[in-house]
Scaffold this motif. Structure first.
Motif, short mmCIF file in Angstrom:
data_model
loop_
_atom_site.label_atom_id
_atom_site.label_comp_id
_atom_site.label_asym_id
_atom_site.label_seq_id
_atom_site.Cartn_x
_atom_site.Cartn_y
_atom_site.Cartn_z
N ARG A 188 0.65 -1.16 -0.04
CA ARG A 188 0.08 -0.10 -0.05
C ARG A 188 0.82 1.32 0.00
NH1 ARG A 188 -5.02 -0.75 0.62
NH2 ARG A 188 -5.51 1.03 1.89
N HIS A 189 2.14 1.37 -0.26
CA HIS A 189 2.85 2.44 -0.56
C HIS A 189 3.70 2.48 -1.59
CE1 HIS A 189 3.54 3.03 4.04
NE2 HIS A 189 2.26 3.55 3.79
N VAL A 190 4.01 3.47 -2.00
CA VAL A 190 4.75 3.79 -3.47
C VAL A 190 5.86 4.75 -3.05
CG1 VAL A 190 3.01 2.94 -5.07
CG2 VAL A 190 3.03 5.31 -4.28
N VAL A 191 6.97 4.92 -4.32
CA VAL A 191 7.72 5.85 -3.96
C VAL A 191 7.64 6.86 -5.17
CG1 VAL A 191 10.30 6.58 -4.10
CG2 VAL A 191 9.43 4.72 -2.68
N GLY A 192 7.51 8.15 -4.75
CA GLY A 192 7.38 9.15 -5.74
C GLY A 192 8.78 9.91 -6.10
N ILE A 193 9.28 10.33 -7.11
CA ILE A 193 10.33 10.95 -7.37
C ILE A 193 10.33 12.02 -8.29
CG2 ILE A 193 12.82 10.62 -8.01
CD1 ILE A 193 12.71 7.62 -7.81
N GLY B 78 2.37 13.50 -7.60
CA GLY B 78 1.97 13.20 -9.22
C GLY B 78 2.66 11.89 -9.61
N ALA B 79 4.17 11.93 -8.96
CA ALA B 79 4.77 10.81 -9.30
C ALA B 79 4.40 9.70 -8.66
CB ALA B 79 6.25 11.21 -9.04
N SER B 80 3.99 9.92 -7.29
CA SER B 80 3.39 8.70 -6.72
C SER B 80 2.17 8.11 -7.33
CB SER B 80 3.00 8.82 -5.41
OG SER B 80 1.84 9.51 -5.05
N ALA B 81 1.21 8.84 -7.78
CA ALA B 81 0.19 8.53 -8.65
C ALA B 81 0.55 7.80 -9.93
CB ALA B 81 -0.78 9.62 -8.92
N LEU B 82 1.66 8.25 -10.41
CA LEU B 82 2.04 7.52 -11.79
C LEU B 82 2.38 5.97 -11.32
CD1 LEU B 82 2.59 8.20 -14.74
CD2 LEU B 82 4.69 8.57 -14.27
N ALA B 83 3.08 5.99 -10.12
CA ALA B 83 3.71 4.59 -9.87
C ALA B 83 2.77 3.52 -9.61
CB ALA B 83 4.33 4.83 -8.31
N TRP B 84 1.30 3.85 -9.45
CA TRP B 84 0.34 2.82 -9.52
C TRP B 84 -0.09 2.48 -10.93
CZ3 TRP B 84 -1.18 0.35 -5.36
CH2 TRP B 84 -0.86 1.11 -4.07
N GLU B 85 0.40 3.20 -12.03
CA GLU B 85 0.00 2.74 -13.38
C GLU B 85 0.78 1.82 -13.89
OE1 GLU B 85 -2.55 4.46 -15.10
OE2 GLU B 85 -2.93 5.13 -13.31
N VAL B 86 1.87 1.42 -13.34
CA VAL B 86 2.70 0.09 -13.93
C VAL B 86 2.65 -1.26 -13.08
CG1 VAL B 86 4.74 0.81 -12.19
CG2 VAL B 86 5.12 -0.19 -14.55
N LYS B 87 2.50 -1.97 -14.01
CA LYS B 87 2.09 -3.42 -13.47
C LYS B 87 3.32 -3.65 -12.37
CE LYS B 87 1.40 -7.89 -15.37
NZ LYS B 87 -0.05 -8.01 -15.21
N GLU B 88 2.87 -4.31 -11.21
CA GLU B 88 3.73 -4.55 -9.99
C GLU B 88 4.72 -5.53 -10.51
OE1 GLU B 88 1.40 -5.68 -6.54
OE2 GLU B 88 3.21 -6.25 -5.56
N TYR B 89 5.88 -5.44 -9.91
CA TYR B 89 7.05 -6.45 -9.88
C TYR B 89 7.94 -6.26 -9.00
CZ TYR B 89 11.59 -7.18 -11.71
OH TYR B 89 13.04 -7.51 -12.02
N SER B 90 8.44 -7.33 -8.29
CA SER B 90 9.44 -7.22 -7.45
C SER B 90 10.30 -8.41 -7.76
CB SER B 90 9.08 -7.40 -6.07
OG SER B 90 9.83 -7.45 -5.13
N VAL C 183 7.44 2.34 -8.10
CA VAL C 183 7.96 3.75 -8.22
C VAL C 183 7.63 4.68 -9.31
CG1 VAL C 183 10.40 4.82 -8.21
CG2 VAL C 183 10.05 2.68 -7.10
N GLY C 184 7.38 5.78 -9.06
CA GLY C 184 7.05 6.76 -10.10
C GLY C 184 8.02 7.93 -10.07
N VAL C 185 8.23 8.23 -11.47
CA VAL C 185 9.23 9.43 -11.49
C VAL C 185 8.72 10.38 -12.55
CG1 VAL C 185 11.63 10.07 -12.18
CG2 VAL C 185 11.01 7.56 -11.48
N SER C 186 9.18 11.82 -11.94
CA SER C 186 8.72 12.67 -12.90
C SER C 186 10.21 13.29 -13.22
CB SER C 186 8.11 13.99 -12.33
OG SER C 186 8.04 15.19 -12.87
N ALA C 187 10.37 13.42 -14.77
CA ALA C 187 11.78 13.83 -15.04
C ALA C 187 11.59 14.82 -16.53
CB ALA C 187 12.62 12.56 -15.57
N PRO C 188 12.63 15.70 -16.65
CA PRO C 188 12.62 16.60 -17.70
C PRO C 188 12.70 15.72 -19.04
CG PRO C 188 13.93 17.48 -16.14
CD PRO C 188 13.65 16.08 -15.37
N SER C 189 11.80 15.97 -19.89
CA SER C 189 11.63 15.36 -21.14
C SER C 189 11.51 13.72 -20.99
CB SER C 189 12.91 15.56 -22.01
OG SER C 189 12.85 17.02 -22.21
#
Lengths: 327, 327, 327, 327
Positions: free
Chosen positions: C8-13, C312-324, C72-78
């Motif tokens: 139930r946690h994600v990382v936003g960067i 926003g990056a944390s919200a994006l993290a939920w869009e990717v298929k889980e994998y560990s 994990v979700g990341v906001s990055a330039p370009s």
């Protein structure tokens, strides 16, 4: 950049265990040319791909030319659209995972889309057949060899998370029923396929004393049963009725989960619809969830059996992004 | 319930200010019959609907029969698919909001879908033309009367929250430029329509001393300019070049916001593409956002101008849920 | 299989040219912990990824543990969501294509989603901000460094065929206007960014004789201009007004193509909305296509500038298929 | 127009036959206030709506104010999202079609979204629970009163052509089995609900001579059975095992048609998962179509039973277009 770079033909291929058919089809679904050969002549898949590619190139050159072909669509047993591969097709000589789309793309230099029989049939019905105009529908393929299905939701095929949605042939309709080759018991396919019909007829012969022209027939095919129906044979008629009742009940279950606008029946078994539709329809309506009664159309595909598969494959060909090695 | 209840014909109608065309079209886009009459003969919309309905019923009875018609599609100026109405069409005699789809449905007893010119054209290009096989594309309609557009995203038309998306004709390309009838200045439509071309030609004549066969011509039409181009007339050539440069720049802006696979040009102005495409292409590539350079195809519709609109309308007819008063 | 395997946690960067911020965020958008460091300390991208990964693992172990992190979700330039890479980010030390999502996935052993600033901001506004409840909207990011945008249609981000849709910062608003670093002229970004405001202020100073506290200021920042506005400085006020007029006109063009329900303004430039919104609103309404007048809301993001990007990056993290890697 | 016009609270309402619960919930799913009353106090639906509306307005005024409420979401038995009505809810005092969304909208002056229990639960699981991060999943609601389900495909609820998709409670699992109130026989609901468990326990008691603490118990509830399990009662354990086997088989059928990433179990019956999950899991894997073995997660909702329904209803509230009578 200009009008004449727009390619308006595709190639549709139907790979069946016995016969492979391929055709050049124009943008409106007009079959320009169609040919076929025996799949069984090529037990080695690489030789099969070589032969098929050469035959296609020859046909294409005679009908509009290679430079007019946008892409290629393939209907193949156990074909997975997501991977472009045939995955463990049980009735084919080529075992395991066969990356047929990739093999053909390498040979032909064109983009190739591949799907299983039910998916491709549904794409064809949506483009040119009974499903045109529906947004939510189920296509059931009932052929001598087996039963499959494809769901369209909101105008798109629902293939599922792994590309295996629609396994209607293996929905259990009789708890602990006939043993199916998939390992389970009581699957739809063991009742609604040609072998299923034959078993049902035999069961009726064995458990009733009814006279029947089917008694003593060694190989009871659907056509044999249908011919008997024409003569008013009660065992033959009851065979179709029992099959229809089971199928109608299974379709009612399917419909209650999906709530489609229509269910479309295709495949060579639809030739016998004359003996099945009344009972199928009543069983469906008797078993459907009350709120859905009278709302869902059961339709039979209007497409010609000998053209449906290549037409569907040609429609699928338009779904892949254009690519040409030689452009 | 059975195969013969599947209806395989639709009616496509193109309502233009001058002429109304209607056709019976089969499921593969084959035009079975097509007729037309003068829209201007009916200044009263109710009389227009009565006449059109009678003509359609007559044509239908001669070509397959009413019971074979699934539904009706209409292309109409300022048509809004969401409401089925023409909304404030500026160049039509019928003012305000005209619920044309509802009026026709009442008369014909069939489901009716209605869209504006650009929407219907795009649906037609997707079904039978240059857009077949693209998922994301823009269709630009450049006709003598005006400029419009429709965006398809992920295989569906993007009509916008209120049905007004794609107002490309009123994108401002020259800050404080020519006065447009919409109230703004510098709209694309004031440069890329027939009247726009004429104004541009006149401006060049007025501001340069170049000799030209266009000097003294009272009514400078696109055809007159194109004829002059054939003779190498520098003013005529420059008229198309200037127009193309502006249009290329506006398309680059559009493309940078939407990032489509292709932009498809349609409409009677594409007859002059011979004099426009080179400059349009260079201007587009010069002005496109760097990451998109070389990625977006500019294509001209391969469809016949006289058939495109009824074909598109027939494709739209399949989008509406089937309904029949008399079924 | 059971409740406690649900993470139930994600990382936003948020990767910005100056500072990198990362946070542990719970499923409801609650920021559990947040830290940051100077991006510029790591001119080598591999060292950057190593350091960032170590810092994240440390933070995660202190707040709920690694085994509770879904992705994990990341906001990055370009950043391009489709490729997971930063593509030619102009203001970053790491050149060319940097596969940041893959690099982080290898280090962290978790699924990583990556998007550009505007995309991530829009995902965050949809989840927690001004866009919640809208299906069709545009998010404009106006920051000191530049201008971007993201379109949501029917509840999904429209990224375009190649992932480059929404290049609003490079929409041309002044034909032949200021030279932009993208190679074109007259781009929105050259007027609505911090450097754009400074240039506009300087132009007004140079072309009018008006007295102003801005005269002689060496580095005219937006804050300096806003401070001057507080004192009623006419040049400062006019700077914001001119900028707002241009921006309003550009937004009207954007809206006429897309027809959204709302346009949401975000980014640090929205701190100056007090001096901009009235003029922006009037210019937007004056330039919008008539049928859309009064229908489209212009809203300012309610999210905190220091939290928006990691949220926003944390919200994006939920869009990717889980994998560990270690599951 | 400005930040403070953005409304960040919604109201979530859960209408159950016994109790109605309503809450003010913020944009992140934080429950600000929650209250409830007896549904059965209002046999007349108009009086119910009046009382509910007054109570809501009172609660809202105490927690943030009416002007901060964006919209209202309702979970109601047999609720149809498409019509906003309860349609023939069998266990409610209000008969036929009750347009509850419209009645509440008129009283509250706010937009109201309404769905059935399974739909609303699924929306809540997607927003805040076990389904967050899945695109394709099935939510099964197993409550004492009955069994329902909702399918999410590609991030959206699949409600079906008429809003009735997901009727899992009435999928037939035993041909000719227990009579269901829907008119059919053998429905899932007759086995997996509280009354189903009681019947199964009674059958085992009747057909075996096993000693059991359940013998002689007048009202065998799930809790009574679970308590007996704690004491190692073999009849009680077998009751849960049999139920789990049937449910596992039915879920395998469902999964083979839809091919989801996960199936999420919710509802008060999940309190007994300790006695059910092992057998359910084995039965599911034993009966699933071979290609899907090991691919589909069975998960139990992590949400609190007392909050799940209002949370889900609050998430649904964001799906309706904002509207306020008094704005």
């Amino acid at each position: 950049m200009s009008e004449n770079t727009i390619k308006r033909h595709v190639v549709g291929i139907d790979v069946s265990p016995e016969v492979t058919t391929y055709a050049v089809v124009d943008i409106q679904g007009g079959i320009q040319a169609k040919e076929s050969f025996r799949t069984t002549d090529y037990p080695n898949v690489n030789e099969y791909v070589s032969a098929l590619s050469e035959k296609i190139i020859m046909l294409v050159e005679q009908h509009g030319g290679y430079e007019n072909i946008r892409s290629v669509g393939v209907s193949a047993p156990s074909g997975n659209f997501m991977t472009g591969s045939m995955e463990n097709a049980s009735n084919m000589p080529w075992k395991g995972r066969v990356p047929l789309a990739a093999l053909l793309r390498d040979r032909l230099g064109l983009a190739v889309a591949l799907g299983n029989d039910a998916h491709v049939t549904a794409v064809g019905e949506k483009a040119f057949g009974a499903a045109r105009g529906f947004k939510n529908f189920i296509v059931i393929t009932c052929s001598h060899g087996g039963v499959g299905s494809c769901i369209f939701l909101d105008n798109r095929p629902h293939l599922g998370a792994d590309g295996f949605a629609g396994e209607f042939g293996h929905l259990c309709i009789i708890e602990g029923g006939r043993q199916c080759s998939c390992g389970q018991r009581g699957c739809v396919e063991e009742y609604a396929s040609a072998r299923g019909l034959a078993k049902t007829a035999q069961e009726i012969l064995d458990t009733t004393g009814k006279p029947s022209v089917l008694r003593g027939v060694e190989n009871i095919t659907p056509q044999v049963i249908a011919d008997a129906c024409e003569q008013g044979d009660e065992v033959a008629l009851e065979t179709f009725r029992q099959t229809s009742r089971l199928l109608g009940c299974a379709l009612a279950t399917y419909a209650a989960l999906v709530d489609p606008e229509a269910i479309i029946l295709t495949g060579d078994m639809t030739s016998y619809s004359k003996w099945m539709m009344d009972e199928l329809q009543s069983s469906f309506e008797a078993n459907i969830f009350p709120n859905l009664k009278g709302r869902i159309s059961l339709l039979i595909s209007p497409l010609n059996n000998s053209e449906r598969d290549v037409l569907g494959a040609s429609a699928l060909a338009w779904e892949v992004k254009e690519y040409s090695l030689f452009k």
